[in-house]
Design an enzyme around this catalytic site. Sequence first.
Site, mmCIF file in Angstrom:
data_model
loop_
_atom_site.group_PDB
_atom_site.id
_atom_site.type_symbol
_atom_site.label_atom_id
_atom_site.label_comp_id
_atom_site.label_asym_id
_atom_site.label_seq_id
_atom_site.Cartn_x
_atom_site.Cartn_y
_atom_site.Cartn_z
ATOM 1 N N HIS A 179 48.109 36.900 -0.898
ATOM 2 C CA HIS A 179 47.449 37.258 -2.148
ATOM 3 C C HIS A 179 46.075 37.876 -1.923
ATOM 4 C CE1 HIS A 179 44.692 33.673 -2.189
ATOM 5 N NE2 HIS A 179 45.673 33.135 -1.487
ATOM 6 N N CYS A 210 48.268 29.345 2.453
ATOM 7 C CA CYS A 210 48.579 30.709 2.041
ATOM 8 C C CYS A 210 47.674 31.693 2.784
ATOM 9 C CB CYS A 210 48.418 30.865 0.537
ATOM 10 S SG CYS A 210 49.653 29.928 -0.407
#
Length: 442
Positions: free
Chosen positions: A326, A345
């Site tokens: 992201h 992440c």
Amino acid sequence: MSKKSGIVDLSRRAILRGAAAAGAAAIAGQAVAQTAVDELISAPRRGNWDDQFDAQASRATASVVSNTPMLSGSNLFNFQDAIQNYQAIVSNGGWPQVTPAVKLKIGVVDPSVQQLRQRLMISGDLDRGAGMSNSFDTYVDGAVKRFQARHGLPEDGVLGEFSLKALNVSADTRLMQLNVNLQRLQEMMSKQLENRYIVVNIPAAYVEAVEGDRVALRNTAIVGRDTRPSPLVDSKVSDIILNPYWTAPRSIVEKDIVPLMRKDPTYLSRNNIRLIDGKGNEVSPESIDWFAPKAPNLMFRQDPGKINAMSSTKINFPSPEAVYMHDTPTQGLFNKLMRFESSGCVRVQNVRDLIVWVLKNTPGWNRQEIERVIASRVNTPIKVTDEVGVHWVYLTAWSAKDGVVQFRDDIYGKDGNAQLALQTNIGVEQVSGSVEDDILPQ
């Protein structure tokens, strides 16, 4: 510590408690270093150094970057050549430890520069024709920059603490590291890679977009810290979400958000985080007892926007750990030397370049349309129509270019040698910055 190696511990993390915030301003460092070189060369009096000072020697640092992907099959040959070379180095007694009494940089004259020259010659960073002297000239400067580039360090030509620790890892330890990582690469090569794929090398904290066995893009990344590591992944991109909602994982709700709400009841509203019950209804934060033993069994969902934890973009793919890639609103984190700060992440710098590449074969999604939708702040999922693989790997050593070996710290302690592993406390567990998948605002 092995008596034979006499290695100074490689660990950077103890040092980074004070240095993490400063970051690794490699570009600025290069500019400052080159200014120093130019000043030395143009100075009317340079002392009685017996080495030439050539600006071009410092500027023309041999490139360690290659368009060959880390996971290319051709790297197996480079890897094997590197292992043979390091075996020969070890058989010949390795390289000397560099123990300067002063910080070594361009213009310094010190007996330890001879140790440095010998060390860099043995590893192939300094041409043997540069000779031996006590002078840190532009040839040594260029060799130090090349060494730094191979070890993921700022290329400033200054032998600071990080560079010195990497320099003083023994040849036999590096040989061990090469052998361990050759096994990893061979295992990866047993899998069929897609024509187009994204690879995240976790210890290097960077991303490669690969097409036709050539690197199309490289992006800096932020990966999981050792207490919340990024997992190994083999998957395929399913969809891209522009202006994503961010749903806080349960662990972050319990460890981070609830304690923040106890301190500041306006935290959720200030950060556009809504509470949603199992029926999809919004629940008022004021109706929750934030001092209860357990966190409320509700969804904590952040609206799209500039302060959203994923900012403009989320790249989805199936994985058992439900991780993803992201964007981030805190771009300054990419300037850090140690980019191990997420909850697992991966945050990607210049992620819009990456999603343009991912979506290039998906009809209707050129750069202009992507930017238009992001500017609208409307949550928009996009199904990717062609096959784009995703591979998160753990390589602390690799060779994508003949004669160039890259090394990185063993951030999760997987290489089996404590001298390559980082210490457990990097000093980033504190809550600061803006909403992230692991770091929340005060």
